[in-house]
Design a protein around this motif. Sequence first.
Motif, PDB file in Angstrom:
ATOM      1  N   ILE A 118       0.845  -1.193   0.000  1.00  0.00           N
ATOM      2  CA  ILE A 118       0.000   0.000   0.000  1.00  0.00           C
ATOM      3  C   ILE A 118       0.883   1.245   0.000  1.00  0.00           C
ATOM      4  N   VAL A 119       0.637   2.146  -0.947  1.00  0.00           N
ATOM      5  CA  VAL A 119       1.376   3.406  -1.004  1.00  0.00           C
ATOM      6  C   VAL A 119       0.398   4.563  -0.855  1.00  0.00           C
ATOM      7  N   VAL A 120       0.692   5.428   0.098  1.00  0.00           N
ATOM      8  CA  VAL A 120      -0.072   6.655   0.310  1.00  0.00           C
ATOM      9  C   VAL A 120       0.771   7.806  -0.229  1.00  0.00           C
ATOM     10  N   ILE A 121       0.225   8.566  -1.172  1.00  0.00           N
ATOM     11  CA  ILE A 121       0.965   9.671  -1.783  1.00  0.00           C
ATOM     12  C   ILE A 121       0.515  10.984  -1.169  1.00  0.00           C
ATOM     13  N   GLY A 122       1.426  11.654  -0.476  1.00  0.00           N
ATOM     14  CA  GLY A 122       1.137  12.945   0.133  1.00  0.00           C
ATOM     15  C   GLY A 122       1.270  12.903   1.637  1.00  0.00           C
ATOM     16  N   GLY A 123       2.166  13.738   2.177  1.00  0.00           N
ATOM     17  CA  GLY A 123       2.408  13.769   3.611  1.00  0.00           C
ATOM     18  C   GLY A 123       1.755  14.928   4.321  1.00  0.00           C
ATOM     19  N   GLY A 124       0.578  15.336   3.815  1.00  0.00           N
ATOM     20  CA  GLY A 124      -0.221  16.324   4.527  1.00  0.00           C
ATOM     21  C   GLY A 124      -1.161  15.617   5.490  1.00  0.00           C
ATOM     22  N   ILE A 125      -2.167  16.320   5.983  1.00  0.00           N
ATOM     23  CA  ILE A 125      -3.038  15.757   7.003  1.00  0.00           C
ATOM     24  C   ILE A 125      -3.814  14.555   6.479  1.00  0.00           C
ATOM     25  N   ILE A 126      -4.256  14.576   5.226  1.00  0.00           N
ATOM     26  CA  ILE A 126      -5.048  13.457   4.702  1.00  0.00           C
ATOM     27  C   ILE A 126      -4.180  12.213   4.553  1.00  0.00           C
ATOM     28  N   GLY A 127      -2.975  12.383   4.018  1.00  0.00           N
ATOM     29  CA  GLY A 127      -2.088  11.235   3.884  1.00  0.00           C
ATOM     30  C   GLY A 127      -1.658  10.664   5.223  1.00  0.00           C
ATOM     31  N   CYS A 128      -1.374  11.550   6.176  1.00  0.00           N
ATOM     32  CA  CYS A 128      -0.889  11.083   7.482  1.00  0.00           C
ATOM     33  C   CYS A 128      -1.988  10.407   8.298  1.00  0.00           C
ATOM     34  N   THR A 129      -3.209  10.939   8.251  1.00  0.00           N
ATOM     35  CA  THR A 129      -4.299  10.275   8.969  1.00  0.00           C
ATOM     36  C   THR A 129      -4.694   8.973   8.267  1.00  0.00           C
ATOM     37  N   THR A 130      -4.567   8.940   6.949  1.00  0.00           N
ATOM     38  CA  THR A 130      -4.818   7.690   6.230  1.00  0.00           C
ATOM     39  C   THR A 130      -3.821   6.620   6.661  1.00  0.00           C
ATOM     40  N   ALA A 131      -2.538   6.977   6.717  1.00  0.00           N
ATOM     41  CA  ALA A 131      -1.518   6.033   7.162  1.00  0.00           C
ATOM     42  C   ALA A 131      -1.795   5.578   8.591  1.00  0.00           C
ATOM     43  N   TYR A 132      -2.190   6.526   9.438  1.00  0.00           N
ATOM     44  CA  TYR A 132      -2.494   6.192  10.836  1.00  0.00           C
ATOM     45  C   TYR A 132      -3.636   5.181  10.916  1.00  0.00           C
ATOM     46  N   PHE A 133      -4.754   5.449  10.247  1.00  0.00           N
ATOM     47  CA  PHE A 133      -5.921   4.571  10.375  1.00  0.00           C
ATOM     48  C   PHE A 133      -5.743   3.245   9.639  1.00  0.00           C
ATOM     49  N   LEU A 134      -4.914   3.210   8.623  1.00  0.00           N
ATOM     50  CA  LEU A 134      -4.601   1.918   8.014  1.00  0.00           C
ATOM     51  C   LEU A 134      -3.942   0.998   9.039  1.00  0.00           C
ATOM     52  N   THR A 135      -3.056   1.561   9.853  1.00  0.00           N
ATOM     53  CA  THR A 135      -2.367   0.737  10.858  1.00  0.00           C
ATOM     54  C   THR A 135      -3.238   0.430  12.063  1.00  0.00           C
ATOM     55  N   ARG A 136      -4.375   1.089  12.183  1.00  0.00           N
ATOM     56  CA  ARG A 136      -5.297   0.811  13.308  1.00  0.00           C
ATOM     57  C   ARG A 136      -6.489  -0.020  12.867  1.00  0.00           C
ATOM     58  N   HIS A 137      -6.585  -0.355  11.597  1.00  0.00           N
ATOM     59  CA  HIS A 137      -7.699  -1.176  11.127  1.00  0.00           C
ATOM     60  C   HIS A 137      -7.554  -2.587  11.698  1.00  0.00           C
ATOM     61  N   PRO A 138      -8.659  -3.230  12.101  1.00  0.00           N
ATOM     62  CA  PRO A 138      -8.586  -4.583  12.683  1.00  0.00           C
ATOM     63  C   PRO A 138      -7.909  -5.615  11.780  1.00  0.00           C
ATOM     64  N   SER A 139      -7.960  -5.389  10.462  1.00  0.00           N
ATOM     65  CA  SER A 139      -7.368  -6.362   9.541  1.00  0.00           C
ATOM     66  C   SER A 139      -5.892  -6.121   9.271  1.00  0.00           C
ATOM     67  N   TYR A 140      -5.362  -5.015   9.740  1.00  0.00           N
ATOM     68  CA  TYR A 140      -3.957  -4.703   9.458  1.00  0.00           C
ATOM     69  C   TYR A 140      -3.029  -5.695  10.137  1.00  0.00           C
ATOM     70  N   ASP A 141      -2.136  -6.258   9.350  1.00  0.00           N
ATOM     71  CA  ASP A 141      -1.138  -7.208   9.841  1.00  0.00           C
ATOM     72  C   ASP A 141       0.211  -6.769   9.295  1.00  0.00           C
TER      73      ASP A 141
END
Length: 418
Positions: free
Chosen positions: A10-33
């Motif tokens: 998974i690649v998130v493009i953009g290190g602003g608030i949307i990209g950073c919160t997306t990266a954060y919630f991807l790692t907090r999703h129950p399915s994230y391994d």
Amino acid sequence: MPNASEPREIVVIGGGIIGCTTAYFLTRHPSYDPSKHKITLLEASKIAGGASGKAGGLLALWAYPSNIVPLSYKLHAELAKQHEGAERWGYRRIHCGQLTAKGRPLGTTSGNQAKKEESGESLSLKKRTKEAIGTLRAAGIPHDLDWFSADSVKDYSEMGDPDTTAQVHPYQFTTSMAKLAEEKGVKIILGQVTDIEKSDNTVKSVTYKDKETSETKAIPVTDVIISAGPWTREIYPPAPISAMRAHSVTIRPSRPVSAYALFTEISLPPDFGRTGEKVKAKSSRAKQVTPEIYARPNNEVYACGEGDTLVPLPKLSDDVVTDDARCQDIIDYVSSISDEMRDGEVTVRQACYLPNVEAASSGPLIGETGVKGLLLAAGHTCWGIQNGPGTGKLISEFVFDGKAKSAKIGSLDPRNVL
């Protein structure tokens, strides 16, 4: 529905608030391994280098669009509680209102201020005179909104209270989200995306130019989230995202001020000129200006003016040019109604670009693009900080659940306008 047990790149493009919160919630999703799911955050310049580091940071239940605001506002409160947001990024509940005022000629001192100076008493300790307090009460001004000239303020109307309005420091919040995502396995790379390779209408890889080495590198992908704010169209030309430049300043007021966010309407006197060293710019007639003024923790006030499209969007956030004259205008406008800001210290003059959606839906655009594995999360205008957490959570659901589950966002579907 995606198979969570399969490996994902998974690649998130953009290190602003949307990209950073997306990266954060991807790692907090129950399915994230983390043993199966590799997440990379690609940022061209630096984390929070654009509007996400220079915005006002206002949060409000009365913001827009209404289908994601409640979710995101709630998530802000939860994030602050979970990660000590009050200390880490200045989260706090505040009042918000519309302030109508008459600006004074530059250099003018309010009657109350003049009495302070005559007495020789400390500006930070002297209370307002009874006459000034009476004037403010007559205009409906809250008792603790005492950092504006009684000679200037004409009216105040409440827009939001601490139940519906809050704030964060945008740079601190965005960089904290990035750090928290990194702690859970996200790899942050500084590099400018040059291509998203697709085959059979499916994403295959992301190519970027490494910022440090200038080498061109490619990352194989199963999922790509474009969250590049005003630069989204540079990466994905079909996206109807435009850019508007906005200037702002921060001021350390001459004394601590109360927690208010204010939308102002200031009537300037004729021949209103600048206080700076530049040639005075005078108008032949009075005019209305509408700076926004947000008090922040740690004795800081943020103020911003109207946007413009005079200078095209540069290639990188590092290359954004600040117009000192526009910043000085903001300083003069707020100084004309507040001695505390007039006598304070200007600490930052800055500019950034806001992403706007050029479509009837007005945006933002959140969700699938029609290309398998390619998601879009952009066009949040001035509400990016407010709607960042909600957007990040929804994108994590698209990735791992195949659809948005926490809010009904059919009206924000990118395929409606692509």
